[in-house]
Design a protein around this motif. Structure first.
Motif, PDB file in Angstrom:
ATOM      1  N   SER A   1       3.749   0.601   2.825  1.00  0.00           N
ATOM      2  CA  SER A   1       3.726  -0.598   3.658  1.00  0.00           C
ATOM      3  C   SER A   1       3.686  -1.815   2.747  1.00  0.00           C
ATOM      4  CB  SER A   1       2.521  -0.593   4.601  1.00  0.00           C
ATOM      5  OG  SER A   1       1.314  -0.539   3.867  1.00  0.00           O
ATOM      6  N   GLY A   2       4.169  -2.940   3.281  1.00  0.00           N
ATOM      7  CA  GLY A   2       4.139  -4.174   2.503  1.00  0.00           C
ATOM      8  C   GLY A   2       5.278  -4.316   1.521  1.00  0.00           C
ATOM      9  N   LEU A   3       6.243  -3.414   1.561  1.00  0.00           N
ATOM     10  CA  LEU A   3       7.408  -3.541   0.698  1.00  0.00           C
ATOM     11  C   LEU A   3       8.643  -3.097   1.470  1.00  0.00           C
ATOM     12  CD1 LEU A   3       8.044  -0.388  -0.100  1.00  0.00           C
ATOM     13  CD2 LEU A   3       6.363  -0.770  -1.873  1.00  0.00           C
ATOM     14  N   THR A   4       9.811  -3.480   0.931  1.00  0.00           N
ATOM     15  CA  THR A   4      11.076  -3.064   1.539  1.00  0.00           C
ATOM     16  C   THR A   4      11.414  -1.693   0.978  1.00  0.00           C
ATOM     17  OG1 THR A   4      11.744  -5.378   1.672  1.00  0.00           O
ATOM     18  CG2 THR A   4      13.450  -3.716   1.994  1.00  0.00           C
ATOM     19  N   PHE A   5      11.116  -0.682   1.754  1.00  0.00           N
ATOM     20  CA  PHE A   5      11.099   0.699   1.274  1.00  0.00           C
ATOM     21  C   PHE A   5      12.413   1.111   0.638  1.00  0.00           C
ATOM     22  CE2 PHE A   5       9.282   4.754   0.946  1.00  0.00           C
ATOM     23  CZ  PHE A   5      10.117   5.726   1.472  1.00  0.00           C
ATOM     24  N   ASN A   6      13.536   0.731   1.250  1.00  0.00           N
ATOM     25  CA  ASN A   6      14.819   1.216   0.743  1.00  0.00           C
ATOM     26  C   ASN A   6      15.304   0.450  -0.487  1.00  0.00           C
ATOM     27  OD1 ASN A   6      15.541  -1.155   1.932  1.00  0.00           O
ATOM     28  ND2 ASN A   6      16.981  -0.283   3.398  1.00  0.00           N
ATOM     29  N   GLN A   7      14.475  -0.431  -1.025  1.00  0.00           N
ATOM     30  CA  GLN A   7      14.814  -1.124  -2.261  1.00  0.00           C
ATOM     31  C   GLN A   7      14.087  -0.528  -3.475  1.00  0.00           C
ATOM     32  OE1 GLN A   7      14.178  -5.339  -1.841  1.00  0.00           O
ATOM     33  NE2 GLN A   7      15.810  -5.587  -0.319  1.00  0.00           N
ATOM     34  N   TYR A   8      13.325   0.510  -3.237  1.00  0.00           N
ATOM     35  CA  TYR A   8      12.523   1.096  -4.306  1.00  0.00           C
ATOM     36  C   TYR A   8      12.917   2.542  -4.561  1.00  0.00           C
ATOM     37  CZ  TYR A   8       9.333  -2.861  -4.246  1.00  0.00           C
ATOM     38  OH  TYR A   8       8.799  -4.122  -4.350  1.00  0.00           O
ATOM     39  N   THR A   9      12.963   2.911  -5.831  1.00  0.00           N
ATOM     40  CA  THR A   9      12.959   4.316  -6.190  1.00  0.00           C
ATOM     41  C   THR A   9      11.550   4.838  -5.969  1.00  0.00           C
ATOM     42  OG1 THR A   9      14.780   4.237  -7.770  1.00  0.00           O
ATOM     43  CG2 THR A   9      13.085   5.908  -8.147  1.00  0.00           C
TER      44      THR A   9
ATOM     45  N   ILE B   1       8.981   1.990  -7.459  1.00  0.00           N
ATOM     46  CA  ILE B   1       9.384   1.165  -8.587  1.00  0.00           C
ATOM     47  C   ILE B   1      10.768   0.566  -8.362  1.00  0.00           C
ATOM     48  CG2 ILE B   1      10.366   3.140  -9.835  1.00  0.00           C
ATOM     49  CD1 ILE B   1       9.308   1.786 -12.434  1.00  0.00           C
ATOM     50  N   ARG B   2      10.900  -0.692  -8.774  1.00  0.00           N
ATOM     51  CA  ARG B   2      12.201  -1.303  -8.906  1.00  0.00           C
ATOM     52  C   ARG B   2      12.149  -2.160 -10.162  1.00  0.00           C
ATOM     53  NH1 ARG B   2      12.548  -5.823  -3.974  1.00  0.00           N
ATOM     54  NH2 ARG B   2      10.702  -7.011  -4.604  1.00  0.00           N
ATOM     55  N   THR B   3      13.135  -2.962 -10.402  1.00  0.00           N
ATOM     56  CA  THR B   3      13.282  -3.600 -11.704  1.00  0.00           C
ATOM     57  C   THR B   3      12.037  -4.372 -12.144  1.00  0.00           C
ATOM     58  OG1 THR B   3      15.635  -3.813 -11.311  1.00  0.00           O
ATOM     59  CG2 THR B   3      14.715  -5.132 -13.086  1.00  0.00           C
ATOM     60  N   TYR B   4      11.472  -5.148 -11.248  1.00  0.00           N
ATOM     61  CA  TYR B   4      10.420  -6.077 -11.667  1.00  0.00           C
ATOM     62  C   TYR B   4       9.042  -5.773 -11.098  1.00  0.00           C
ATOM     63  CZ  TYR B   4      14.420  -8.714 -13.267  1.00  0.00           C
ATOM     64  OH  TYR B   4      15.566  -9.094 -13.907  1.00  0.00           O
ATOM     65  N   ASP B   5       8.898  -4.732 -10.355  1.00  0.00           N
ATOM     66  CA  ASP B   5       7.566  -4.406  -9.885  1.00  0.00           C
ATOM     67  C   ASP B   5       7.410  -2.909  -9.650  1.00  0.00           C
ATOM     68  OD1 ASP B   5       7.949  -5.696  -6.448  1.00  0.00           O
ATOM     69  OD2 ASP B   5       9.282  -4.534  -7.745  1.00  0.00           O
ATOM     70  N   GLU B   6       6.154  -2.510  -9.630  1.00  0.00           N
ATOM     71  CA  GLU B   6       5.816  -1.099  -9.526  1.00  0.00           C
ATOM     72  C   GLU B   6       4.458  -0.961  -8.854  1.00  0.00           C
ATOM     73  OE1 GLU B   6       5.308   0.810 -13.300  1.00  0.00           O
ATOM     74  OE2 GLU B   6       5.651   2.818 -12.484  1.00  0.00           O
ATOM     75  N   TYR B   7       4.345   0.066  -8.024  1.00  0.00           N
ATOM     76  CA  TYR B   7       3.100   0.276  -7.292  1.00  0.00           C
ATOM     77  C   TYR B   7       2.726   1.757  -7.335  1.00  0.00           C
ATOM     78  CZ  TYR B   7       4.432  -4.300  -5.542  1.00  0.00           C
ATOM     79  OH  TYR B   7       4.805  -5.613  -5.463  1.00  0.00           O
ATOM     80  N   TRP B   8       1.408   2.004  -7.211  1.00  0.00           N
ATOM     81  CA  TRP B   8       0.879   3.365  -7.216  1.00  0.00           C
ATOM     82  C   TRP B   8      -0.028   3.582  -6.014  1.00  0.00           C
ATOM     83  CZ3 TRP B   8       2.316   6.958 -10.781  1.00  0.00           C
ATOM     84  CH2 TRP B   8       2.945   6.494 -11.946  1.00  0.00           C
TER      85      TRP B   8
ATOM     86  N   GLN C   1       0.839  -1.195   0.000  1.00  0.00           N
ATOM     87  CA  GLN C   1       0.000   0.000   0.000  1.00  0.00           C
ATOM     88  C   GLN C   1       0.870   1.239   0.000  1.00  0.00           C
ATOM     89  OE1 GLN C   1      -2.775  -0.479   3.397  1.00  0.00           O
ATOM     90  NE2 GLN C   1      -4.386  -0.417   1.866  1.00  0.00           N
ATOM     91  N   LEU C   2       0.480   2.208  -0.804  1.00  0.00           N
ATOM     92  CA  LEU C   2       1.062   3.544  -0.795  1.00  0.00           C
ATOM     93  C   LEU C   2      -0.071   4.506  -0.487  1.00  0.00           C
ATOM     94  CD1 LEU C   2       3.249   3.414  -4.048  1.00  0.00           C
ATOM     95  CD2 LEU C   2       3.963   2.917  -1.717  1.00  0.00           C
ATOM     96  N   VAL C   3       0.050   5.210   0.625  1.00  0.00           N
ATOM     97  CA  VAL C   3      -1.028   6.085   1.063  1.00  0.00           C
ATOM     98  C   VAL C   3      -0.532   7.525   1.055  1.00  0.00           C
ATOM     99  CG1 VAL C   3      -2.654   6.635   2.888  1.00  0.00           C
ATOM    100  CG2 VAL C   3      -2.011   4.242   2.455  1.00  0.00           C
TER     101      VAL C   3
END
Length: 116
Positions: free
Chosen positions: A25-33, A99-106, A3-5
């Motif tokens: 939440s639900g992701l490893t924040f420091n692995q994403y741009t 976003i990172r190499t293989y996934d992206e969220y909004w 989730q991105l709020v």
């Protein structure tokens, strides 16, 4: 579940400031741009700013350079967009992006309105 709020949108007078927040939440924040985009009705979503996780570099659309600042608080899993000297043309729905190499969220978006 990722989730991105977003929060912090609202109505501001031209020349004023707002700070948008996006908590992940639900992701490893420091692995994403992390990035911010915006979209007006009937228009394509456009890039605003990004913060690269690997090196901390930041990038901005020409239209916001010198007025907007993106930053990240890893401890809070939150990315911010400080918007100063807002113009009428900045009024849009602002979306958070991870976003990172293989996934992206909004995120779901937060409305920014600017009055004259």
């Amino acid at each position: 579940q990722v989730q991105l709020v977003e929060s912090g949108g609202g109505l501001v007078q031209a020349g004023g400031s707002l700070r948008l927040s996006c908590t992940a939440s639900g992701l490893t924040f420091n692995q994403y741009t992390m990035a911010w985009f915006r979209q007006a009705p009937g228009k394509e979503r456009e890039f605003v700013a990004s913060h690269v996780h690997k090196d901390g570099n930041t990038y901005y659309a020409d239209s916001v350079k010198g007025r907007f600042t993106i930053s990240r608080d890893i401890a809070k899993n939150t990315v911010y967009l400080q918007m100063n000297n807002l113009k009428l043309e900045d009024a849009d729905v602002y979306y958070c992006n991870a976003i990172r190499t293989y996934d992206e969220y909004w995120g779901q978006g937060t409305q920014v309105a600017v009055s004259s």
